[in-house]
Design an enzyme around this catalytic site. Structure first.
Site, PDB file in Angstrom:
ATOM      1  N   SER A 166      10.131  11.769   1.852  1.00  0.00           N
ATOM      2  CA  SER A 166       9.697  10.394   1.115  1.00  0.00           C
ATOM      3  C   SER A 166       9.980   9.354   1.912  1.00  0.00           C
ATOM      4  O   SER A 166       9.014   8.483   2.190  1.00  0.00           O
ATOM      5  CB  SER A 166      10.579  10.392  -0.147  1.00  0.00           C
ATOM      6  OG  SER A 166      10.511  11.217  -1.169  1.00  0.00           O
ATOM      7  N   ALA A 226       6.220  10.517  -2.588  1.00  0.00           N
ATOM      8  CA  ALA A 226       7.356   9.687  -2.171  1.00  0.00           C
ATOM      9  C   ALA A 226       8.356   9.394  -3.234  1.00  0.00           C
ATOM     10  O   ALA A 226       7.797   8.662  -4.461  1.00  0.00           O
ATOM     11  CB  ALA A 226       7.233   8.359  -1.412  1.00  0.00           C
ATOM     12  N   LYS A 227       9.722   9.858  -3.409  1.00  0.00           N
ATOM     13  CA  LYS A 227      10.499   9.698  -4.653  1.00  0.00           C
ATOM     14  C   LYS A 227      11.011   8.253  -4.356  1.00  0.00           C
ATOM     15  O   LYS A 227      11.958   8.015  -3.779  1.00  0.00           O
ATOM     16  CB  LYS A 227      11.509  10.591  -4.729  1.00  0.00           C
ATOM     17  CG  LYS A 227      12.300  10.638  -5.995  1.00  0.00           C
ATOM     18  CD  LYS A 227      13.276  11.702  -6.366  1.00  0.00           C
ATOM     19  CE  LYS A 227      13.917  11.526  -7.516  1.00  0.00           C
ATOM     20  NZ  LYS A 227      13.139  11.559  -8.878  1.00  0.00           N
ATOM     21  N   SER A 228      10.245   7.023  -4.377  1.00  0.00           N
ATOM     22  CA  SER A 228      10.549   5.771  -4.080  1.00  0.00           C
ATOM     23  C   SER A 228      11.200   4.916  -5.071  1.00  0.00           C
ATOM     24  O   SER A 228      10.601   5.051  -6.331  1.00  0.00           O
ATOM     25  CB  SER A 228       9.169   5.096  -3.660  1.00  0.00           C
ATOM     26  OG  SER A 228       9.419   3.866  -3.524  1.00  0.00           O
ATOM     27  N   TYR A 240       9.594   3.574  -9.782  1.00  0.00           N
ATOM     28  CA  TYR A 240      10.210   3.973 -11.044  1.00  0.00           C
ATOM     29  C   TYR A 240       9.885   3.084 -12.051  1.00  0.00           C
ATOM     30  O   TYR A 240      10.358   2.997 -13.160  1.00  0.00           O
ATOM     31  CB  TYR A 240      11.563   4.461 -10.840  1.00  0.00           C
ATOM     32  CG  TYR A 240      11.694   5.949 -10.569  1.00  0.00           C
ATOM     33  CD1 TYR A 240      11.801   6.841 -11.531  1.00  0.00           C
ATOM     34  CD2 TYR A 240      11.197   6.421  -9.414  1.00  0.00           C
ATOM     35  CE1 TYR A 240      11.681   8.170 -11.191  1.00  0.00           C
ATOM     36  CE2 TYR A 240      11.244   7.698  -8.910  1.00  0.00           C
ATOM     37  CZ  TYR A 240      11.412   8.687 -10.043  1.00  0.00           C
ATOM     38  OH  TYR A 240      11.185   9.957  -9.550  1.00  0.00           O
TER      39      TYR A 240
END
Length: 309
Positions: A68, A162-164, A168
């Site tokens: 990420s 990407a766990k950005s 969210y």
């Protein structure tokens, strides 16, 4: 007695190489990530097993954290081994039997603006007890879901792999809309109208004994999703990755969400249409049972997925 807030509790948080008392782990209000959302994180679970607390798939979570950061052009100033050790150390310091781990990479307060240049890269790891995403009954009865009016990100609008942090906002809007309508979760469609995922979960459906799940286009490559693939393979269950339409979910035999927080969670209904029998189906039950046996160390398979604390 009320629960302590996340800012005011006992324990320790690992911050830039040092374990700090919980209340002292702070950042400045002009921290770049707070203003622009450029940061990455992971959600990791540690379970109580017969061998003591074990972090589930720690290596895979850390690898995704680095992936990420790389996608967003952030260089993490630690090695993967150091980040793994930071999570073990943090969990141990907080003396938990089981709980949740949150490694987070954020940019410092040296400068403002979209250039995001000359900023320090910081890393924290926190650990705390976190109960199940839904109550115990939901594991059997399933949850109610509504299709969100918010579209999941297009693959070229933001970096979907990407766990950005910033990604969210999309999920929060969708979940709030679902909760306000009286449902438990949201189902998000991609920009072409195909099923993508929940607000923070991957989705599977079952039809005539075959399991289907969306292709990994605009949805995150979930680690629980990957775990279900391995478990299904053990049971001789086939999973097809393909585009799925919303009305296919209405008429499937079973549907379930997967995620580190949600674990394996049946879906009872979508948009007021009952899914199958309206509760957990047999294939969902089989995979769910195997998943909980796996994470709690009651299976001998995949010992490499467990890191002892």
């Amino acid at each position: 007695m009320s629960e302590p807030t996340f800012a005011d509790r006992d324990g320790y948080i690992w911050q830039n190489g040092t374990l700090k008392p919980w209340r002292e782990a702070q950042v400045h209000v002009l921290t770049h990530t707070l203003h622009y959302g450029l940061g990455v994180f992971e959600g990791v679970r540690c379970y109580d097993t017969p061998k003591g607390p074990c972090i589930f798939r720690l290596n895979e979570h850390t690898e995704r954290l680095f992936d990420s950061a790389h996608i967003l052009g952030i260089g993490i100033p630690y090695t993967r081994d150091e980040v793994n050790e930071a999570q073990i150390e943090t969990f141990r310091a907080n003396e938990l039997a089981e709980g949740y781990l949150r490694p987070l990479v954020y940019l410092g307060s040296e400068a403002m603006g979209l250039r995001a240049q000359g900023l320090t890269v910081n890393l924290i790891v926190a650990a705390w007890p976190w109960p199940n995403y839904m109550d115990e009954d939901a594991r059997v009865k399933g949850i109610t879901v509504r299709t969100s009016s918010y579209t999941r990100h297009h693959v070229n609008i933001t970096m979907c792999k990407a766990k950005s942090n910033g990604n969210y906002t999309n999920s929060i809007l969708a979940l709030h809309e679902a909760l306000d309508s009286g449902c438990d979760e949201a189902l998000m469609l991609d920009n072409e109208g195909y099923v993508a995922e929940g607000s923070g979960e991957n989705i599977f459906i079952v039809r005539d004994g075959l399991i289907h799940t969306p292709e990994l286009t605009s949805c995150l490559d979930g680690i629980t999703r990957n775990t279900v693939f391995h478990l299904a393979d053990e049971f001789g269950l086939d999973i097809v990755e393909r585009r799925i339409t919303r009305d296919e979910v209405y008429i499937c035999d079973e549907a379930f969400f997967t995620g580190t927080a949600a674990e394996v969670l049946p879906i009872q209904s979508l948009d007021g249409r009952r899914i199958g029998s309206g509760k957990r189906g047999p294939i969902t039950e089989q995979l769910q049972g195997a998943y909980f046996d796996q994470v709690r160390g009651r299976r001998n398979a995949f010992p490499e997925w467990h890191t002892a604390v």
